[in-house]
Design an enzyme around this catalytic site. Structure first.
Site, PDB file in Angstrom:
ATOM      1  N   GLY A 244       0.763  -1.243   0.000  1.00  0.00           N
ATOM      2  CA  GLY A 244       0.000   0.000   0.000  1.00  0.00           C
ATOM      3  C   GLY A 244       0.789   1.285   0.000  1.00  0.00           C
ATOM      4  CD  GLU A 279       0.554  -9.057   1.652  1.00  0.00           C
ATOM      5  OE1 GLU A 279      -0.369  -8.353   1.186  1.00  0.00           O
ATOM      6  OE2 GLU A 279       0.362 -10.044   2.363  1.00  0.00           O
ATOM      7  N   PRO A 280       4.590  -5.017  -0.886  1.00  0.00           N
ATOM      8  CG  PRO A 280       6.804  -4.286  -1.170  1.00  0.00           C
ATOM      9  CD  PRO A 280       5.963  -5.294  -0.428  1.00  0.00           C
ATOM     10  N   GLY A 281       3.598  -3.507  -3.951  1.00  0.00           N
ATOM     11  CA  GLY A 281       3.485  -3.707  -5.394  1.00  0.00           C
ATOM     12  C   GLY A 281       3.906  -2.430  -6.089  1.00  0.00           C
ATOM     13  NE  ARG A 282      -0.119   2.472  -6.015  1.00  0.00           N
ATOM     14  CZ  ARG A 282      -1.280   2.407  -6.687  1.00  0.00           C
ATOM     15  NH1 ARG A 282      -1.376   2.938  -7.869  1.00  0.00           N
ATOM     16  NH2 ARG A 282      -2.327   1.820  -6.141  1.00  0.00           N
ATOM     17  NE  ARG A 318      -3.186   3.220 -11.242  1.00  0.00           N
ATOM     18  CZ  ARG A 318      -3.096   4.419 -10.726  1.00  0.00           C
ATOM     19  NH1 ARG A 318      -2.596   5.398 -11.450  1.00  0.00           N
ATOM     20  NH2 ARG A 318      -3.488   4.643  -9.508  1.00  0.00           N
ATOM     21  CB  CYS A 348     -15.921   3.618 -29.509  1.00  0.00           C
ATOM     22  SG  CYS A 348     -15.082   3.426 -31.074  1.00  0.00           S
TER      23      CYS A 348
HETATM   24  N1  LLP Z   1      -1.505  -6.964  -0.736  1.00  0.00           N
HETATM   25  C1  LLP Z   1      -2.818  -7.077  -0.979  1.00  0.00           C
HETATM   26  C2  LLP Z   1      -3.593  -8.046  -0.211  1.00  0.00           C
HETATM   27  C3  LLP Z   1      -3.424  -6.255  -1.947  1.00  0.00           C
HETATM   28  O1  LLP Z   1      -4.730  -6.370  -2.166  1.00  0.00           O
HETATM   29  C4  LLP Z   1      -2.638  -5.337  -2.682  1.00  0.00           C
HETATM   30  C5  LLP Z   1      -3.229  -4.480  -3.706  1.00  0.00           C
HETATM   31  C6  LLP Z   1      -1.263  -5.270  -2.411  1.00  0.00           C
HETATM   32  C7  LLP Z   1      -0.726  -6.090  -1.422  1.00  0.00           C
HETATM   33  C8  LLP Z   1      -0.341  -4.329  -3.128  1.00  0.00           C
HETATM   34  O2  LLP Z   1      -0.694  -2.998  -2.924  1.00  0.00           O
HETATM   35  P1  LLP Z   1       0.292  -1.834  -3.408  1.00  0.00           P
HETATM   36  O3  LLP Z   1       1.575  -1.927  -2.599  1.00  0.00           O
HETATM   37  O4  LLP Z   1       0.558  -2.040  -4.847  1.00  0.00           O
HETATM   38  O5  LLP Z   1      -0.460  -0.609  -3.148  1.00  0.00           O
HETATM   39  N2  LLP Z   1      -5.485  -1.133  -9.453  1.00  0.00           N
HETATM   40  C9  LLP Z   1      -5.263  -0.146  -8.425  1.00  0.00           C
HETATM   41  C10 LLP Z   1      -4.564  -0.724  -7.224  1.00  0.00           C
HETATM   42  C11 LLP Z   1      -5.282  -1.920  -6.629  1.00  0.00           C
HETATM   43  C12 LLP Z   1      -4.546  -2.520  -5.472  1.00  0.00           C
HETATM   44  C13 LLP Z   1      -5.157  -3.791  -5.050  1.00  0.00           C
HETATM   45  N3  LLP Z   1      -4.479  -4.483  -3.985  1.00  0.00           N
HETATM   46  C14 LLP Z   1      -4.523   1.048  -9.022  1.00  0.00           C
HETATM   47  O6  LLP Z   1      -4.220   1.025 -10.213  1.00  0.00           O
HETATM   48  O7  LLP Z   1      -4.256   2.008  -8.331  1.00  0.00           O
END
Ligand code: LLP
Length: 420
Positions: A244, A279-282, A318, A348
């Site tokens: 997050g 659990e970082p993604g972004r 997004r 479209c």
């Molecule tokens: N862990 C869990 C359980 C999650 O549901 C998520 C993201 C993450 C980790 C990773 O979160 P991050 O570090 O990336 O914020 N499509 C949206 C974001 C959806 C995130 C869903 N869950 C966007 O484009 O902003």
């Protein structure tokens, strides 16, 4: 090292580069639309995260959903990462990319019987269990397979992440996790189930948080629960604080970074002996990627000026979905009169915009870079309007690696049949 908007991408002699490669040459060679990632930026973001938590035993489980390309997973696997998955498909990707299933946590509210079996067979690190029904299902399947399933309960700390409502997940009216007040009872129940091993506790309060205060609040609530569990003789190996951490999407935007995030979490958890999972993604991929797009047409006049580009909402969803802002910059810093443009795709739908009211000097044929596109860009893309998905490229120094070929139209209907 921050994962700010600049890492890996910079102008050199007026030309935007990814590491040592001019992006114009990538567009010429690989076509547009095209996602371009910087390996150095991915690596710097990961190393910065790990360094911030060096004082604490931890495991970074990259959230595969942010960008699941095998080459990206492989970069993180080599750096020692684990992975946070939400489907059997993501587990298969992690394994194909050389990731270690024993460092995988499995999140998500809808794990199927088949997915649970696959994960047990692969001996993943932990299931992040999101409901009581799931707890019972995992226990039953583990029993059938003669295995013991490692579990955490995803508790809902009920803190307001103050982010877009579609990506806030830690409030009590969200579909995620077990209610805070019910968690103790459910740990007691889990302890009775013969085919489970209680491994940890988990939470995830939302995505794109640029203020770390809600993380501190969530950790405080989770640790109070851990102490209550300890008092009942339930000990945990790890505390998973989810993902997050947000990124700046605008060059001028201020966002809390990894230092503030680490301080918020470490201050609230001094003396804890459990391993911390993240659990970082972004944060790891968002600013390590751009989407290159070419200007097809300029439509002047009326109320607004439109620049129709060859990337669309199917490539980067997004802006249409969240009204999200992505900086859009030219590949060449050239003189010219700045005008206000609506940057729109060919799909479209009126919602098919990439950026509104952008001041740019544009000519047909120009290539633009849509920044901060490394996370939730390609992973949320689709074939809407029968548009082949973009190519993906990874830059490593002066090397250009195509890590996903552009799709061909014929592939898009290869699985379809016309009844005789
Ligand atoms: N862990 C869990 C359980 C999650 O549901 C998520 C993201 C993450 C980790 C990773 O979160 P991050 O570090 O990336 O914020 N499509 C949206 C974001 C959806 C995130 C869903 N869950 C966007 O484009 O902003």
């Amino acid at each position: 090292m921050s994962a700010g908007a600049g890492t890996g991408f910079a102008y050199r002699d007026g030309a935007l580069h990814a590491e040592d490669v001019a992006l114009a040459s990538v567009a010429a060679r690989c076509g547009t639309p095209c996602y371009v990632y910087s390996k150095a930026a991915l690596t710097a973001a990961y190393r910065g995260f790990a360094a911030a938590f060096a004082s604490r035993r931890h495991l970074i489980c990259y959230a595969v959903k942010a960008n699941p390309n095998l080459a990206i997973l492989n970069v993180f696997a080599r750096l020692g990462a684990g992975f946070d998955i939400v489907s059997g498909g993501e587990l298969a990707r992690v394994i194909a990319a050389g990731g270690d299933p024993r460092k995988v946590v499995f999140s998500g509210v809808g794990k199927t019987v088949a997915e649970i079996r696959e994960a047990l067979t692969a001996e993943i690190l932990c299931f992040n269990v999101e409901s009581v029904a799931e707890l019972l299902r995992i226990d039953r399947i583990a029993g059938e397979l003669g295995r013991i399933a490692p579990v955490s309960l995803r508790v809902n700390p009920d803190v307001d992440a103050k982010t877009h409502p579609y990506i806030a997940t830690g409030l009590k009216d969200n579909k995620f996790g077990v209610a805070y007040g019910d968690a103790l009872a459910w740990y007691r129940r889990a302890r009775e189930l013969k085919n489970l091993r209680i491994e940890g506790i988990d939470c995830h309060i939302g995505s794109q948080l640029t203020d770390v205060a809600p993380f501190a609040a969530a950790v405080e609530r989770v640790i109070a629960l851990v102490e209550a569990l300890n008092a009942e003789g339930i000990t945990l190996s790890h505390i998973d604080v989810g993902g997050g951490l947000g990124i700046p999407y605008r060059a001028e935007e201020r966002a809390d970074g990894i230092a503030e995030y680490a301080a918020a979490i470490l201050n609230g958890s001094a003396n804890r002996r459990e391993t911390f999972l993240f659990e970082p993604g972004r944060y790891l991929t968002g600013n390590a990627g751009v989407l290159l797009t070419r200007v097809e047409y300029l439509k002047r006049g009326g109320e607004r000026n439109f620049a129709v580009v060859d990337a669309a909402m199917n490539d980067l969803m997004r802006p249409a979905l969240y009204d999200a802002w992505h900086d859009i910059v030219p590949l060449h810093e050239h003189a010219g009169t700045l005008e206000s443009w609506e940057i729109v795709g060919p799909v479209c739908e009126s919602g098919d915009f990439i950026g509104r009211d952008r001041r740019l000097a544009l000519q047909e044929g120009d290539v633009l870079a849509i920044r901060s596109a490394g996370a939730y860009g390609m992973s949320m893309s689709s074939n809407y309007n029968t548009r082949p998905r973009a190519a993906e490229v990874m830059i490593d120094g002066a090397n250009v690696h195509v890590i996903r070929k552009r799709e061909h139209v014929a592939e898009l209907f290869a699985n379809e049949t016309i009844p005789a």
